[in-house]
Design a protein around this motif. Sequence first.
Motif, mmCIF file in Angstrom:
data_model
loop_
_atom_site.group_PDB
_atom_site.id
_atom_site.type_symbol
_atom_site.label_atom_id
_atom_site.label_comp_id
_atom_site.label_asym_id
_atom_site.label_seq_id
_atom_site.Cartn_x
_atom_site.Cartn_y
_atom_site.Cartn_z
ATOM 1 N N GLY A 15 31.826 106.218 3.302
ATOM 2 C CA GLY A 15 31.505 106.879 4.596
ATOM 3 C C GLY A 15 32.214 108.144 4.447
ATOM 4 N N THR A 16 32.942 108.520 3.610
ATOM 5 C CA THR A 16 33.881 109.828 3.825
ATOM 6 C C THR A 16 34.024 110.473 2.163
ATOM 7 N N ARG A 84 22.446 110.088 -0.026
ATOM 8 C CA ARG A 84 23.261 110.116 1.483
ATOM 9 C C ARG A 84 22.462 109.571 2.561
ATOM 10 N N ARG A 85 22.898 108.673 3.230
ATOM 11 C CA ARG A 85 22.523 108.354 4.441
ATOM 12 C C ARG A 85 23.376 108.079 5.715
ATOM 13 N N ASP A 86 23.204 109.082 6.545
ATOM 14 C CA ASP A 86 24.091 108.602 7.847
ATOM 15 C C ASP A 86 23.444 108.211 8.997
ATOM 16 N N ALA A 87 24.263 108.342 9.960
ATOM 17 C CA ALA A 87 23.782 107.463 11.357
ATOM 18 C C ALA A 87 22.644 108.072 11.892
ATOM 19 N N THR A 88 22.033 109.470 11.525
ATOM 20 C CA THR A 88 20.986 109.750 12.216
ATOM 21 C C THR A 88 19.632 108.965 11.756
ATOM 22 N N SER A 297 37.623 112.401 9.814
ATOM 23 C CA SER A 297 36.867 111.263 9.344
ATOM 24 C C SER A 297 37.327 110.106 10.142
ATOM 25 N N GLN A 301 35.114 107.884 12.730
ATOM 26 C CA GLN A 301 34.941 106.298 12.433
ATOM 27 C C GLN A 301 35.297 105.753 13.907
ATOM 28 N N SER A 341 33.097 119.578 4.094
ATOM 29 C CA SER A 341 32.110 118.432 3.941
ATOM 30 C C SER A 341 30.538 118.643 3.881
ATOM 31 N N ASN A 342 30.211 119.275 5.085
ATOM 32 C CA ASN A 342 28.835 119.483 5.381
ATOM 33 C C ASN A 342 28.074 120.399 4.277
ATOM 34 N N ASP A 347 24.418 118.473 4.437
ATOM 35 C CA ASP A 347 24.215 118.034 5.878
ATOM 36 C C ASP A 347 24.823 118.958 6.840
#
Length: 544
Positions: A15-16, A84-88, A297, A301, A341-342, A347
Amino acid sequence: MFEALRTPRRIILSGTPIQNDLGEFHAMADFCNPGLLDDYNIFRKVYETPILKSRAPGSSAKETELGEARSAQLSAIARSFVLRRDATILKKYLPPKHEYVVFVTPTKVQLSIFNKILTADRLDNLVRNSTAESLALINMLTKISNSPILLKATLDQAKNRADQGGDVIKKNAIEEALKLLPERARVDDVTLSGKLTALAHLLRALHKHTDEKCIIVSHYTSTLNLVEAFCKKQAYTYHRLDGQTPAPKRQEYVNEFNKSNQAKRFIFLLSSKAGGVGLNLIGASRLCLIDSDWNPSHDLQSMARIHRDGQKRPVFIYRFLTAGTIDEKIYQRQVTKLGLSNSLMGDGPSASKSDSFTRKDLQDIFTIHPHTACHTHDLLECPCESTGDGAATSELGGMLPPAEEDYSSGEDAPASFVVASQVDAEQIEKRDRAYMKQKKAQLAALGEWTHINCLKRGAYERIQDDILGDMLYSPPTEKLSDNATQNRKLSLLDAVDLDNLKAANPPPLSVDQVPGGTVSFLFERGSKAEIVAEEANIADPDSV
């Protein structure tokens, strides 16, 4: 150990992928694709060092160009094996989420204690002293921002260190600061802290006007102790989960909280280290983060505990910061780290540039700004408030005066010691402007948020959350007798130009005019359109 594994395929689920530095990313990439990025020494020389140099304050044009090129190259390589798959991707399946960074004015007691501990002499010594002493002070300042009563425990630790040859001056400073506390200060007295005062107002409003439940997260169990004492005093029902909670009891508490109504379980007190990852607390629709961690992070979380599959209500997340204090410096640092990170993972924008501390940064960490509603917004020099528009401009880089745009951050810095007669005031001013430009670049991502000065008249009209809007400070009105009121109305009507009354724009209140615990500024992220769409779907369940 990993090199000994003989496997045809390797997968890492994270996740990070980047929490602090690029070395972490190299370790994961090298496990999945051995040799793709060479060994770490070569990776550091080719990628990590140029990228970090380009993002550091004072980087030259050449360093910036090289770093951006290497960053783009590394990002392209990462896309070849990172999915990459995030909460969006769940956005359309979950109710709307509204995030607030809530800046709260400190109490007079907090400001007095800050001033007692951070004198000019002590501040200079701290910057020169060991890293361990600086970290200890950062921890202390964070606790003062939460509540000054936490200094009592800090004093005991300082006494032990002093007995073992530690910093006696720091022990004396804490003893002097504790004398500023009221004689009968109690752990359940939230009025000592601006943040806890605002939190108490929020909880009272939720308990009185809604049936919603709330998660309260802190990185310090000592802060949770204060909130727990307040809950007992107010007869709020709660669960608490921290490092001392037995493992078999943890899921039991979570299940009971999710199934219970507000009357049975109103609050869930959560230690971020013990319960910030993995828990599903969809029984609550409000989450309050009392303090922030240097590692973004951890906070992300923790904030994700309630906006998860199964949530039925709109979610409201509040990050409380004591305005003008170290809370803001930690939050600013988080924005900078997220930029690293982005920019690599592709992202979001890569505008937040700096990832390292300079000496000036360290001095800034230990500096208190007592007269600001929001020091972070001051650094942005954002025109949103002056134009009357609540939303920030996304292109914050275009706000600099021409003199700053013409200044090259790559000019040579002066030597550590300069003869006084050789000091050039203009050069110092230029370097200060360049430093402010770098600070602004670090925070560029905040242009995606709505900025609201809560000390302005009518600010509540721009806040989507009614509960938070009702917490804004209103100046007390003077009570007059009926005759006096009537006479005053007549005199005001005679004196006021009614044609220009609507055009009048009274200046906002200053921080010095409001009590501690006042919500002075907000960063807001969330859209009314989402709420409207949700209400439309409820009204017409067959709509697509």
